[in-house]
Scaffold this active site. Structure first.
Site, mmCIF file in Angstrom:
data_model
loop_
_atom_site.group_PDB
_atom_site.id
_atom_site.type_symbol
_atom_site.label_atom_id
_atom_site.label_comp_id
_atom_site.label_asym_id
_atom_site.label_seq_id
_atom_site.Cartn_x
_atom_site.Cartn_y
_atom_site.Cartn_z
ATOM 1 N N LEU A 1 0.937 -1.177 -0.063
ATOM 2 C CA LEU A 1 -0.254 0.442 0.050
ATOM 3 C C LEU A 1 0.976 1.129 -0.258
ATOM 4 O O LEU A 1 1.970 1.722 0.916
ATOM 5 C CB LEU A 1 -0.739 -0.408 1.449
ATOM 6 C CG LEU A 1 -2.135 -1.304 1.207
ATOM 7 C CD1 LEU A 1 -2.688 -1.231 2.534
ATOM 8 C CD2 LEU A 1 -3.060 -0.755 -0.213
ATOM 9 N N ASP A 2 1.047 2.245 -0.902
ATOM 10 C CA ASP A 2 1.722 3.670 -0.953
ATOM 11 C C ASP A 2 1.339 4.097 0.946
ATOM 12 O O ASP A 2 0.697 4.022 0.948
ATOM 13 C CB ASP A 2 1.112 4.537 -1.646
ATOM 14 C CG ASP A 2 0.797 4.137 -3.108
ATOM 15 O OD1 ASP A 2 1.313 3.053 -3.192
ATOM 16 O OD2 ASP A 2 0.182 4.646 -3.947
ATOM 17 N N ILE A 3 2.185 4.765 0.804
ATOM 18 C CA ILE A 3 2.910 5.467 1.911
ATOM 19 C C ILE A 3 1.471 6.096 2.428
ATOM 20 O O ILE A 3 1.285 6.347 4.200
ATOM 21 C CB ILE A 3 3.935 6.649 2.363
ATOM 22 C CG1 ILE A 3 4.704 7.158 3.516
ATOM 23 C CG2 ILE A 3 3.852 7.874 1.484
ATOM 24 C CD1 ILE A 3 5.415 6.756 3.544
ATOM 25 N N HIS B 1 0.209 1.640 -8.605
ATOM 26 C CA HIS B 1 -0.458 2.974 -8.370
ATOM 27 C C HIS B 1 -1.335 2.544 -8.783
ATOM 28 O O HIS B 1 -2.397 3.676 -8.911
ATOM 29 C CB HIS B 1 0.027 3.737 -8.622
ATOM 30 C CG HIS B 1 1.118 4.008 -8.397
ATOM 31 N ND1 HIS B 1 1.037 4.240 -6.184
ATOM 32 C CD2 HIS B 1 2.212 4.967 -8.243
ATOM 33 C CE1 HIS B 1 2.319 4.407 -5.682
ATOM 34 N NE2 HIS B 1 3.235 5.405 -6.789
#
Length: 346
Positions: free
Chosen positions: A105-107, A201
């Site tokens: 998961l993105d930051i 993404h």
């Protein structure tokens, strides 16, 4: 029959120290096996049957561990990172030292993340051929097209030309409307999106493809595993036996051959990589390193020529200071190679 294990390896896997530290502990008489002091680091034991103690405290063994984490924003989905706190560092009572996040998961993304050391399960959940559902909640800036649901259902073409699989979009609140309390931001839409793959993404890029921008993203579920609503951001719990069993069965209900359906055969090396697959790895290296913002060096293919799958993963991790574990790197590569092979063979 359970495979025997060296005593020093047992203690290292259970996070009791490095290999050299553990050997010193054993040699100094701090370790006992089945009630008797043992000074032999190489002694073979049965992990689930032998009783191992360090300084009088029993060291229980866990072959696999499974944690559900409600990932908070600001934490990176990695095992190590020099700048940010990692999701693995949030698991404070883990027995094993080889845990890794299943996928990323993105930051700035929150929500469900599975933390484990079960590489086989990770591959099952991440493999494109299994089409495991992943559901997200998002707040989206910009007006969604009137036919947005149909566009997502048919699959979208991203800005770089990548085609996505069909996805299920549910619009909970469209922009331009306000909640009854009058406090909601009417410029944002609130949606739930279910996808069946995990491109880089992907959710954000899908909404960019229809002229919108994701400003908040939270994963709600992955296959049968749904985020426990009682977990605050940063909190976690161990999976139940039922949850583990359901996850291990993910992807078995459909065509088990997946991308191999209709093909006479695929040949694999003994290390699990596709024979005669060099046509794809250059592109995979570029895409994989791009996830970390690293340009692919021109000498890379020459440097890794002749290396095994695992040796290549070690080389990548050391040369590019990758935060992911070797298991995570290999799982990502395997999923990407299967996806690339499937696209060429269709």
């Amino acid at each position: 029959m359970e495979k025997a294990m060296r005593l020093d390896r047992y203690l290292v896997e259970m996070k009791k120290g490095s290999r050299s530290e553990v050997k010193k502990m054993i040699k100094s008489g701090r370790v006992s096996v089945d009630g008797e002091t043992c000074r032999e680091a190489e002694r073979k034991i049965q992990p689930s049957a032998s009783e191992v103690s360090l300084d009088g405290t029993q060291v229980g063994y866990a072959a696999y561990e499974y944690f559900m984490l409600n990932k908070p924003a600001g934490v990176v989905s990695a095992t190590e990172d020099g700048r940010h706190k990692t999701v693995v560092s949030l698991i404070e009572d883990a027995k094993r030292r080889d845990l890794f996040p299943v996928g990323r998961l993105d930051i700035d993304t929150e929500g469900l993340l599975l933390i484990t050391n079960d590489g086989k399960l990770a591959h099952r959940l991440l493999s494109p051929k299994k089409h495991v559902d992943k559901t997200y909640f998002a707040r989206v800036e910009g007006r969604l097209p009137e036919n947005a649901i149909e566009q997502f259902k048919e699959g979208l073409t991203l800005e770089d030309g990548t085609r996505t699989l069909p996805a299920r979009l549910v619009i909970q609140k469209a922009s331009g409307t306000a909640e009854d309390d009058g406090k909601a931001d009417s410029s944002l839409s609130e949606i739930e999106l279910t996808i069946h793959e995990g491109k880089f993404h992907q959710v954000k890029r899908m909404f960019e493809a229809v002229g919108c921008r994701v400003v908040y993203l939270k994963r709600l579920s992955m296959g049968s595993l749904r985020l426990d609503e009682s977990l605050a951001p940063g909190a976690y719990r161990r999976l139940t036996e039922e949850e583990i069993s359901k996850l291990q069965g993910e992807g078995d209900s459909g065509d088990e051959r997946g991308l191999l359906s209709g093909k006479r055969a695929y040949l694999f090396d003994l290390d699990g990589t596709l024979v005669d697959s060099m046509w794809m790895w250059g592109a995979i290296d570029i895409e994989y390193l791009g996830k970390f913002g690293i340009p692919c060096p021109k000498d890379l293919q020459k440097a890794i020529e002749g290396m095994s799958f695992t040796e290549t993963a070690v080389y990548f991790k050391e040369r590019f200071s990758l935060p992911d574990s070797l298991e995570q790197i290999k799982a990502d590569w395997t999923a990407m190679s299967i996806e690339n092979t499937g696209q060429k063979c269709r």
